[in-house]
Structures are given as C-alpha cells and as structure tokens.
Design a protein around this motif. Sequence first.
Motif, PDB file in Angstrom:
ATOM      1  N   ASP A 336     -37.741 -38.214 -76.092  1.00  0.00           N
ATOM      2  CA  ASP A 336     -37.014 -39.347 -75.132  1.00  0.00           C
ATOM      3  C   ASP A 336     -36.139 -38.696 -74.532  1.00  0.00           C
ATOM      4  OD1 ASP A 336     -38.955 -40.901 -76.688  1.00  0.00           O
ATOM      5  OD2 ASP A 336     -37.367 -42.117 -77.937  1.00  0.00           O
ATOM      6  N   GLY A 337     -36.067 -38.901 -73.302  1.00  0.00           N
ATOM      7  CA  GLY A 337     -34.888 -38.405 -72.505  1.00  0.00           C
ATOM      8  C   GLY A 337     -35.015 -37.058 -72.436  1.00  0.00           C
ATOM      9  N   ASP A 338     -33.776 -36.327 -72.177  1.00  0.00           N
ATOM     10  CA  ASP A 338     -33.485 -35.013 -72.087  1.00  0.00           C
ATOM     11  C   ASP A 338     -32.432 -34.469 -72.947  1.00  0.00           C
ATOM     12  OD1 ASP A 338     -32.571 -32.546 -70.985  1.00  0.00           O
ATOM     13  OD2 ASP A 338     -33.001 -32.949 -69.065  1.00  0.00           O
ATOM     14  N   ILE A 339     -32.655 -34.060 -74.223  1.00  0.00           N
ATOM     15  CA  ILE A 339     -31.778 -33.320 -75.195  1.00  0.00           C
ATOM     16  C   ILE A 339     -30.872 -32.482 -74.642  1.00  0.00           C
ATOM     17  CG2 ILE A 339     -32.878 -34.643 -77.055  1.00  0.00           C
ATOM     18  CD1 ILE A 339     -33.729 -31.538 -77.781  1.00  0.00           C
ATOM     19  N   LYS A 340     -31.669 -31.506 -73.774  1.00  0.00           N
ATOM     20  CA  LYS A 340     -30.775 -30.524 -73.439  1.00  0.00           C
ATOM     21  C   LYS A 340     -29.670 -31.017 -72.341  1.00  0.00           C
ATOM     22  CE  LYS A 340     -33.025 -26.584 -72.482  1.00  0.00           C
ATOM     23  NZ  LYS A 340     -33.965 -25.535 -71.791  1.00  0.00           N
ATOM     24  N   LYS A 341     -29.889 -31.599 -71.646  1.00  0.00           N
ATOM     25  CA  LYS A 341     -28.713 -32.256 -71.003  1.00  0.00           C
ATOM     26  C   LYS A 341     -27.627 -33.088 -71.608  1.00  0.00           C
ATOM     27  CE  LYS A 341     -28.100 -35.323 -67.041  1.00  0.00           C
ATOM     28  NZ  LYS A 341     -28.640 -36.346 -65.820  1.00  0.00           N
ATOM     29  N   ALA A 342     -28.207 -33.602 -72.674  1.00  0.00           N
ATOM     30  CA  ALA A 342     -27.424 -34.608 -73.444  1.00  0.00           C
ATOM     31  C   ALA A 342     -26.143 -33.488 -74.079  1.00  0.00           C
ATOM     32  CB  ALA A 342     -27.777 -35.407 -74.443  1.00  0.00           C
ATOM     33  N   PHE A 343     -26.639 -32.572 -74.667  1.00  0.00           N
ATOM     34  CA  PHE A 343     -25.849 -31.536 -75.528  1.00  0.00           C
ATOM     35  C   PHE A 343     -25.151 -30.777 -74.529  1.00  0.00           C
ATOM     36  CE2 PHE A 343     -29.393 -32.084 -78.696  1.00  0.00           C
ATOM     37  CZ  PHE A 343     -28.466 -32.617 -79.830  1.00  0.00           C
TER      38      PHE A 343
END
Length: 735
Positions: A336-343
């Motif tokens: 779901d979403g973009d974990i790379k961007k979140a981190f």
Amino acid sequence: MKSQNNNIDRRSFLRTSALAGGGMIIGFNLFNACKPKVKPAIDISKLNFNDFNGFIKIANNGMVTIFAPNPEIGQGVKTSMPMLIAEELDVAWENVHVVQGDLEMDVFERQVAGGSQSIRSGWQPLRQTGATAKQMLVNAAAAKWGVSASECTAENGVITNAKGEKLGYVDVVVEAAKLEVPKDVKLKEPKDFKIIGQEVQNVDVDEIITGKPLFGIDYKEEGMLYASVLRPPAFGQTLASFDDTEAKAMPGVVDVITIGEKARNFINSENRNWTVRLGSSDKVVVLAKTTWEAIKGKKAIKAVWKNDSNAENTELHDKKLLALLDGNEFRTLRKDGDIKKAFNEADSVLERTYESPFLPHNCLEPMNFFANVTDDKVHLVGPIQTPKDAATVVSNLLDRNIEDVHLELTRMGGGFGRRLYGDFVFEAAEISDVIRKPIKMISTREDDMATGVYRPAIKYRIKAAIKDNKVTGYHLKEAAISGNMWGAISDFFPAGAIKNYQVDVANYKSNITTGAWRAPYTNFLAFAEQSFFDELAETMDIDKIQLRLDLLQNVKGTTDKRIQYSPERMEEVIKLVREKSNWGNVDKNIYQGFSAYYSHNTHVAQVADVVLESGVPVVKKVYCVLDCGIVVNPLGAKNQVEGGVIDGIGHAMYGNLEFENGVPQSTNFHNYRLVRMKETPKVEAHFVENNLAPTGLGEPSLPPAGAAVANAIKAATGIRITKQPFINSTEKVFG
C-alpha cells in the motif's frame, strides 16, 4: 424466530457441513466429575435405536444419540458440535448421548480438526440439521393427529398439539424419517437458547478420569502385532544397510521388514497433497507381540545411514535467514502506498529483528495408528486431524479404491497441528500391506521429537517510519525455514491502519520437515508485531494501548475488502481488557504488558501482570478478553482460553529445538523445557457478549500471550526481548 431458506435435499441434508478446529486440551472440574450419588450412565447398548439421519438416532426410551462428526483433539468439539444439533432438535441435554463419528464421506463434509473452524463453520449447518429433524418429527406427529403442523410445538423431545395431546419423538421417528425434507426451517433466536450458552461438561470426562479406552493408543484387536519404526536419525539421510540379526533373536520379536518403496513412488507421483510428510528413505520396522518388545528390538538394529545433502545446523539456519532478510529475494504479499518515500521523509525510523526457533508439537499421546489391510478392505483406526485426506492418500499409496478404506476416529491426546500430517497413518498402512496382518504402529517420545514435523524457525524484520509523531510507514519482512503458511495474514492489523504498508516473505528450503503448529503464522508473528508496537509507543511517548486505538481509527469505515479484522471489535476487546486489568492504576510492584491480536477470526486483547521476586520477573496473572461471537459452551471456552495463554507463555519463555548435522538436539522432556505447573499464572478470561455467529477459540488466545509477557518484562526490568525463547535470550533477567 428467523426463517432460514434451507434449499437442501435429503442427500445434502445428510452431508451437512462442519469444519473442525485445533486447540488445547479442554480441562474439567475433577471434584464435580467425582461427585457422589451420580446417576449411573444408561447402557445404550441395550436400547433399540431408529436411525433418523447421519447425525441422529432416537432410542425406544427417548434417548437421543448425536454423532460428533469432527476429530476431537481436546478442543471440545465432541461436546459443542452436538450441542448445536441438540439445541435446534429441542431435546434435553441429559437425554443426549454423544458418539464419535467415523470418517463418512457420504454423510459428513469437511471432517477436519484444524484452524479453529469447527464451530464457526458448523454454526448454521448443524443447527439446520437439528431444526430440520425437529420439523420432520413435528410433521409426522401432525399427520398422525390429522392436524396442521403449525398447531404443534416441540420441547424436550415431546411434541404437543393444540388440544394438549402429546407424542414423543420415539413415537413418530420411523414415519418422520420417510418424509420429504422441508425446504424452510426456523432457527431459534439466541434469546430462546436452552443449551447453547450453558456450561456443559465434556462428554468424555468420566471415561478420561477412569482410564477407559478412548485414545488411539488404547485401541487393540485380537492377533494384532506392534510395530516400531526405525527412521533416519538426521534429516537428509537415507538407509544404506542394516543388520537385524540381534533384533530377530530377541524375545517377542516376530519379524523385521523394510518399508519405503510405496512412499517413494507416491512422492514421485501426482497424488501429493499438503498433509503428506513422507521421507524418501527406506525404514526398518520391527514387529513384535508387545510395544516394549518392538521398541527393544528396534534399538538392537544396527543400521548404516548415508548423507544425501549438506548437514543442517542451527547456526547455518540463523545465517541463512539473516542473509534472506538482507537480500532481495522476496515475494511481496501486500503493498500500500510508497514505503520508500515514507522512510525518506521520516523524522525517525525504528527497526528491529525478531527471532524464533523450531518447535516440536509434544503431544501427550505419541503418534500411533492401527491398520489391517486385507483383500476386502483397508481398516484404519486412530487419532488423525485430517481423516479424509489420510484415507485418500492411503488409497492412492496402496492402489486401492477409496471405498475400500474404512477409517475410524479416536480421541486424540493432543494435536496442535502435528496430526494434520498423516505420515504415521501411511506407515501403518504400508506395514500392514506388506505383512497382511493387523498391526499397531506406535512411536516413542523420542521418535516424535526427533523425526517429526516442526514449527519453522522464522525471523521477522520490522521497520516503521515516524513523521510528526505519527506512524507513516510500515515494512514487515519474513524469512522462514521451509516456509511459513502465510495466506491472508498480510491483511491483518496493521493493514489498513498505516497508509504506506508492505509485507514481504522469503523462504529457505531445508530437509527438515515443517508444518502447522498451534495458531499457524500468528503464533510468533503476534509476539514480533506487538513487541514492536510497544517500542513504537515508547519512542513516540504515547500510551501503549492508546497507540493501537489511534491506529484502529484509520481503518473504520474502510472499503478495502482485503482487511480481515474488524477495527470496531478489536477496539472493544482492547478497551475491555484495559478496564478489567486496571491498566496503569495497579500497585507499584506490578508491571504490566499489553498485547492484542486477531487470530482465526477472533479478536483478542491481553494484559500480563509481572512482579519481581528476588530481581527475577514472575508472571502472576493474565487478563484475556475475546470477541468470539456467541459462546456455545462457556466452560469449554474458558478452559481453551486458559490453556492457550499458558501454552503461549510457556513456549515463548522456554521452547527451543536446535539441530546439529541434521540431528535434533532435544529428544525428550529431560532436555526440552516446558512450562511447569508452579510457573503458570492465573488467567482471567472475559468474553464480549453479542449475538454474532461464533468464531474460533482453540488457538486465538495463544498468539498475544508471549508479547504481553515480554512487554511486561520490559516494564519491570528495562530489557527488551526480541528473541524466543526468553529464558535463553535474557540470562541477565532470569539468571
């Protein structure tokens, strides 16, 4: 009363579906069971019975026999499933006799004990079975009186018409069984239940406490031989040669044979199914007149084994799993979403790795099975969680028609997933097929622990992104030995609660046989995730319970049909356990740990109370709140919850099985640590009251238990546990 459109014909009525569940051994009140002046049991063998259908017989004195279709492993389905039929049949429970049903593919469907699904799946069908039978009996009585069935009522096995005339079920059972199956039956409203919701004693309790034969290991037949099987001592080995001279000369030993060819042919065929755990090696079988003589004869066999692959060591497993976590060979189950961007945008990132070992099942009753293969039929008797699969495999293994296989179920002295796999059934069948005599294959405790099926060793790496003191990203990686059965678990909490969310899995293939262990997938994952959320709350300086409640708000009103849990029901169990445990307002010498999990369709929240005694943390009490819908048998439910919590704590704290050159290093209880009676805490169980259909209970209380205790130990000592068993990973705490 609810009108239920049945739309079933007589055949489907006889095949009413009921799926069984796995779980801990149901306890009993010894003092109640041993009360003086107990009425002697009716000798049903002297009664004349009329068969009504595959589930019900009615005797000439009004006694009703109800067949329990699913295997009984201590989870209580032999008691609770007949309760569902009896409720809608409207008979007095004291007039009900329960009998274990054999494998009947034309009568019962899904005769399985696994996944805590028996009551959940049987809730409607079994009640329909009882209600349909009652309606047919009422219709027969009405016809006899020449009145409308709508003018008649049934209660406690007696039918009454508007004039007050009465007929017992026994008076009309023969006529009723000939009638057309009604298309519409009325099921009771929960407010009208008389049996469901009452505390009912285990139907086998008298036989259990008096030692009457119930279990597979008790079964005997005239002329039967006992078989003890010598299997490879290490995973990845095969038999090279053996000398049976000394064994054949021993008293009581009748013969020594080998088996394995049929198993190898089967493995290489297209007949495999998920319950099969057959090795490719030949096995040496000692046949004797008694169990002890067979075991002694097996110990006298001088066998030479050869290695077919590299040695399996615990140290190697650790390295392989860590390499998987650090690598890129993952299968993404949900993204779901973009974990790379979140981190990348996070203010801070929390990352932890959690580790668990292999675990054996350690059923109290070792694996065993009876087989008698003749030209006419294949007769099998014993404890198996998957009887239909076992019978099907045996028919393929021996190249027999499935109609030739007759399998009788016995009560099991524990299952926990081990008896999902029928390797011991297939061995018994192959042995009897070779010698064409009735045999009983019995494993020793050492056989069970050293040549069994294990919970896989697993490592989890969890990483969370925190932005503006909110959890904005969550990445879970799993690395497992020989696979972990994931299924829809990636759609459990916190799926849907965190915008950027990803679950990846990787697998290292091993010769070591692995499979389901009580509460598959969740039994260790709950510990990892719930420990991680506690540490997240500490990092964010938020109350640990409040963090979970806040995240659940993000799921309410979701249209994501992948989500398996209910945020509302999870919120309710969390709030109730907070209240019952007096969270945050206990004596200063009590340290509390919280955990919540959704397992086998049931929502569970727990709080563990830990105290320090001479500086050592001791678990004193666990509060457990569950939403499992309507509780069919509160006595059995409470026992399952208590057993699950204690089992979860015991294995989290002590359970460990290591390997050296493919050889398990624990072979019996002298070197495999289980929780002691004096170490078991008090368990206070509470059930959310509602009128929702029942869900599972055999397994759900186990997964959250380890995390609740680990979180309480952290509160007491400041030491965060990330590895099971606790007793090996926290020597500074436990000494």
